[in-house]
Each structure stands twice: as C-alpha cells, then as structure tokens.
Scaffold this active site. Structure first.
Site, short mmCIF file in Angstrom:
data_model
loop_
_atom_site.label_atom_id
_atom_site.label_comp_id
_atom_site.label_asym_id
_atom_site.label_seq_id
_atom_site.Cartn_x
_atom_site.Cartn_y
_atom_site.Cartn_z
CG ASP A 42 -2.15 0.87 1.08
OD1 ASP A 42 -3.26 0.30 1.01
OD2 ASP A 42 -2.02 2.12 0.99
CG ASP A 67 2.09 4.91 -6.82
OD1 ASP A 67 1.23 4.09 -7.20
OD2 ASP A 67 2.07 6.11 -7.17
CG ASN A 94 -8.33 -4.29 -2.71
OD1 ASN A 94 -9.54 -4.24 -2.94
ND2 ASN A 94 -7.78 -3.75 -1.62
CE1 TYR A 158 -13.55 3.69 -7.20
CE2 TYR A 158 -15.89 3.33 -7.64
CZ TYR A 158 -14.71 2.97 -7.00
OH TYR A 158 -14.71 1.89 -6.14
CE LYS A 162 -12.53 0.40 -8.51
NZ LYS A 162 -11.46 -0.44 -7.97
CB THR A 193 -13.57 0.36 3.48
OG1 THR A 193 -13.86 1.33 2.47
CG2 THR A 193 -14.14 -0.99 3.09
#
Ligand SMILES: NC(=O)c1ccc[n+]([C@@H]2O[C@H](COP(=O)([O-])OP(=O)(O)OC[C@H]3O[C@@H](n4cnc5c(N)ncnc54)[C@H](O)[C@@H]3O)[C@@H](O)[C@H]2O)c1
Length: 265
Positions: A42, A67, A94, A158, A162, A193
């Site tokens: 991460d 990154d 992810n 976004y 996706k 989250t």
C-alpha cells in the site's frame, strides 16, 4: 487438478495491494488464516500494521510501502514475494481511489488520468509483472465495483476505471487460455471501509443509518470481511472452474432495476 474442493491456501503465496485497511487488510488476514504467506502492499505506512496483525495471528507476512501503480513499485512487491516466500500463486490487485464522491462534468484531465492510473493501470502492471512468476494453478482477483457495471454508484472517472477493470478480467482470461491460471474480479457494492467512512459517519451522525443499503434487497451496507470471503474463494482451488467472471457482492443491488416496488406506491 489438485483437490478442487478446498478453500485452504496452505503453501501458497499471495500478493495483496491496497492492504493498509478496508477490503485489502480483511482479505490479507483471511488468506493468512487459511495458510497463505502474504505480501501486503500500500502507499500508506499503515500497511506495516497489517503485516503485524497477520504475524500476531500466527501467519506469515511482509509489508511493502509503495505506489502500486508504478512499474518500480510493483517490481519491489514482486521481488519481495520471490525473495521472502519463493514464488507467487495469488494476486489480489485491490488498491483504488474514488477521485471524489460525486459525478462532475468538469473533471480535469489530470484528475481523470490519476484515477485511471491507480484503478486500472495499477492492476494491469500487477498482472503483467506477476504472470511470469505464476504457474498453472495460480489465481488472480481484481477489485472492480458495481460502479463499473452501470451508472449511479460513483463519479465518472471512477466508474470508467472500474468498467475497465471488468474488461481487464475478461480479456486477460482469454489471453491466458490454456495456461491454467485463472483471473476473476469482485464488484463490491457499498462496503464500510476507510474509503466510505465519511458516508457511514455522516449517516450515523444525522440519524440516517437505517437508509444505508436501502436500495438493495439485503437492506444494509456490506462489511470488508464479506468481500474478503468472496476473494479468498475465487483465489482458491475451490473456484477451479470459475474464470473470467466478475462477481457482484452487493446485497443484490445490481440484480434489480430501479423500479418502485408495487407495495410502496
Ligand atoms: N468500499 C466500497 O464501498 C467499495 C465499493 C466498490 C469497490 N471498492 C474498491 O475496493 C478497493 C478497496 O477499497 P476499500 O473500500 O477497502 O477502501 P480503502 O481506502 O480502505 O482501500 C484502498 C487502499 O488503496 C490504497 N491505495 C490507493 N492508491 C494507491 C496506490 N497508488 N498505491 C498503493 N496503494 C494505494 C489506499 O491507501 C487504501 O489503503 C478499491 O479498489 C475500491 O475502489 C470499494
């Protein structure tokens, strides 16, 4: 085909990006509990805490703060997996950002491209760099979103990113024909989250918690562990005949048209 019924991951090494919290951390913990050695990555330093949680739970983990959408960052992750655990069996790409929460018609080009870089190019770099080290029996899972299926669940870049991830799953599965490596995706609905915390916090603070998930037939938001369960299944030998699919884990949100139910008219 080795024992097709098992979700056990003993002897496998998994790379998981976006693992400083949320879905990535929950999946890393679950996969480690099922026996996998895990490399968690991460951009945030909290990824180290994920590795520590796994070790405290009796598992084996290495953390890489980098990154995940750069060639150099992914190269470091792959090197860590090979040196620490001797191979790569599972990739869960992810890491992602929303780039804002509301659809806007004036998004600047660099903002649009940054969302595509992290959400779409990142998984592609991970797939490309892990594949040469994966053998037959390997499994890849990418995080898409219900926002990639149709409009209404996220901002324009976004959702476009996706939708691209869904295509990446399908096209890569075909390109991998005959190699014994599967690739699938998971399309979460609304999951609590760090990414969605402002929405959940605001709903609770204003007494509207009961409205969360009101549009899906399960009538609630989801938890990171519920996505982790699906991802761990798709990555396991128990999913040996599941390939090129993107599984919506959204309480049924994407199964329906936005019709007003007859009983509430
Ligand atoms: N939470 C939801 O409702 C939901 C719904 C659909 C899809 N998703 C997707 O699930 C994935 C995980 O998100 P989450 O909900 O757990 O939120 P999250 O914010 O906790 O996790 C995303 C992680 O990705 C990391 N990240 C972002 N850019 C990165 C980069 N360039 N390199 C490395 N790491 C980077 C972040 O630091 C963060 O830890 C994302 O791809 C997200 O788009 C989430």
């Amino acid at each position: 085909m080795s024992n097709p019924a098992t979700t056990d991951l003993t002897g496998k090494t998994a790379i998981i990006s976006g693992a400083a919290g949320g879905i990535g951390r929950a999946t890393a913990l679950l996969m480690a509990r099922r026996g996998a050695c895990v490399v968690v990555a991460d951009v945030k330093p909290e990824v180290q805490a994920t590795a520590e949680l796994i070790e405290a739970d009796g598992g084996r983990a290495m953390a890489v703060q980098t990154d995940c959408a750069t060639d150099a960052g992914v190269a470091r992750i792959v090197k860590t997996a090979l040196e620490a655990f001797g191979g790569i069996d599972i990739l869960f790409a992810n890491a992602g950002i929303t780039g804002g929460m509301v659809p806007r018609l004036d998004t600047a080009s660099d903002s649009f491209m940054e969302v595509l870089r992290i959400n779409l190019l990142g998984p592609w770099i991970a797939v490309r760099e892990c594949l040469p080290h994966m053998k037959a029996g390997g499994a890849i899972v990418l995080t898409a979103s219900v926002a990639g299926l149709r409009a209404g669940a996220g901002p324009i870049p976004y959702s476009a990113s996706k939708a691209g991830v869904i295509s990446l799953v399908q096209t890569t599965a075909m390109a991998l024909t005959g190699q014994g490596i599967r690739i699938n995706g998971v399309a979460p609905g609304l999951i609590e989250t760090p990414m969605t915390a402002p929405l959940f916090d605001d709903a609770r603070a204003t007494g509207r918690e009961g409205k969360i998930g009101q549009l899906n037939p399960t009538r609630r938001g989801g938890e990171a562990e519920e996505i982790a369960q699906t991802v761990a299944f798709l990555a396991s030998d128990a999913a040996s005949y599941v390939n090129g699919q993107v599984l919506a884990v959204d309480g049924g949100l994407s199964a329906q048209h936005p019709f007003t139910p007859k009983w509430s008219i």
